[in-house]
Design a protein around this motif. Structure first.
Motif, short mmCIF file in Angstrom:
data_model
loop_
_atom_site.label_atom_id
_atom_site.label_comp_id
_atom_site.label_asym_id
_atom_site.label_seq_id
_atom_site.Cartn_x
_atom_site.Cartn_y
_atom_site.Cartn_z
N TYR A 44 4.73 3.51 8.89
CA TYR A 44 3.81 4.61 9.16
C TYR A 44 4.16 5.89 8.42
O TYR A 44 3.52 6.92 8.63
CB TYR A 44 3.82 4.89 10.67
CG TYR A 44 5.25 4.99 11.18
CD1 TYR A 44 5.98 6.15 11.00
CD2 TYR A 44 5.86 3.89 11.76
CE1 TYR A 44 7.31 6.22 11.42
CE2 TYR A 44 7.18 3.95 12.18
CZ TYR A 44 7.89 5.12 12.00
OH TYR A 44 9.20 5.19 12.39
N ASP A 45 5.18 5.87 7.57
CA ASP A 45 5.62 7.11 6.94
C ASP A 45 5.89 6.90 5.46
O ASP A 45 5.09 6.33 4.75
CB ASP A 45 6.83 7.69 7.68
CG ASP A 45 8.05 6.78 7.64
OD1 ASP A 45 7.95 5.63 7.18
OD2 ASP A 45 9.12 7.22 8.08
N ASN A 46 7.05 7.35 4.99
CA ASN A 46 7.37 7.27 3.56
C ASN A 46 7.67 5.86 3.07
O ASN A 46 7.98 5.67 1.91
CB ASN A 46 8.51 8.22 3.20
CG ASN A 46 9.80 7.89 3.91
OD1 ASN A 46 9.84 7.05 4.80
ND2 ASN A 46 10.85 8.58 3.53
N LEU A 47 7.55 4.85 3.91
CA LEU A 47 7.68 3.45 3.49
C LEU A 47 6.34 2.87 3.05
O LEU A 47 6.28 1.78 2.48
CB LEU A 47 8.26 2.59 4.61
CG LEU A 47 9.74 2.82 4.94
CD1 LEU A 47 10.12 2.08 6.21
CD2 LEU A 47 10.63 2.40 3.78
N MET A 48 5.24 3.58 3.32
CA MET A 48 3.91 3.06 2.96
C MET A 48 3.70 3.07 1.45
O MET A 48 4.37 3.80 0.72
CB MET A 48 2.82 3.88 3.65
CG MET A 48 2.78 3.66 5.15
SD MET A 48 1.30 4.35 5.94
CE MET A 48 1.50 6.08 5.65
N LYS A 49 2.73 2.28 1.02
CA LYS A 49 2.39 2.18 -0.40
C LYS A 49 2.07 3.57 -0.96
O LYS A 49 1.35 4.34 -0.35
CB LYS A 49 1.17 1.26 -0.57
CG LYS A 49 0.80 1.03 -2.01
CD LYS A 49 -0.36 0.08 -2.12
CE LYS A 49 -0.70 -0.12 -3.59
NZ LYS A 49 -1.84 -1.01 -3.74
N GLY A 50 2.67 3.85 -2.12
CA GLY A 50 2.46 5.14 -2.77
C GLY A 50 3.42 6.22 -2.34
O GLY A 50 3.46 7.30 -2.92
N GLU A 51 4.22 5.96 -1.33
CA GLU A 51 5.19 6.94 -0.84
C GLU A 51 6.56 6.68 -1.49
O GLU A 51 6.80 5.62 -2.05
CB GLU A 51 5.30 6.88 0.69
CG GLU A 51 4.01 7.23 1.41
CD GLU A 51 3.66 8.71 1.33
OE1 GLU A 51 4.57 9.55 1.21
OE2 GLU A 51 2.46 9.01 1.38
N ASP A 52 7.45 7.66 -1.39
CA ASP A 52 8.70 7.62 -2.14
C ASP A 52 9.70 6.54 -1.72
O ASP A 52 10.56 6.17 -2.51
CB ASP A 52 9.37 9.00 -2.13
CG ASP A 52 9.83 9.45 -0.76
OD1 ASP A 52 9.25 9.01 0.25
OD2 ASP A 52 10.76 10.27 -0.69
#
Length: 147
Positions: free
Chosen positions: A11-19
């Protein structure tokens, strides 16, 4: 999903397009997912955290991940000291594993009211409304350099 894979809700920075999405390079995407409205999403700065006991349906993505890759991600996310990996209920009735923070650990953290990590600071390029309430105006004048 194979029997050797585990469903993981992110739900956070592990999602596609996140760092931090690279941690899921070996995982198989299963699509978008939303939790039931019994959680809160908090902003920890560089990442977010899911908290049980809220009233928000949190938006995220679902992945099928191998146990070895999940174990590496557990270490990265600080399970079980910082984040605790546990089952969460999805809006469609399924269950998936997700990283949770306790209500005590989330005290003082900014809540993401929309339950959507990507919208936490407004959509890129979206017009933002200005808060011109008396308190905000006073605070802005207080910290402006003298002219």
């Amino acid at each position: 999903m194979t029997t050797s894979e585990i469903a993981l809700f992110v739900y956070d920075n592990l999602m596609k397009g996140e760092d931090q999405h690279g941690w899921l390079a070996a995982a198989r995407p299963l699509g978008e997912a939303t939790t039931t409205a019994q959680y809160a999403l908090v902003d920890l700065g560089t990442s977010g955290a899911l908290v049980e006991g809220g009233l928000v349906a949190v938006v995220g993505e679902l992945y099928a991940i191998a146990p070895a890759a999940l174990a590496a991600l557990d270490v990265h996310r600080g399970h079980p000291i910082l984040h605790r990996r546990a089952a969460v209920r999805l809006a469609d009735g399924r269950e998936a594993q997700a990283y949770l923070l306790s209500m005590e650990q989330a005290a003082g953290c900014r809540r993401v009211r929309e339950g959507d990590w990507r919208r936490r600071r407004g959509a890129p390029g979206a017009a933002r409304t200005r808060d011109n309430s008396p308190l905000v105006s006073w605070a802005k004048r207080r910290f402006d350099p003298p002219r």
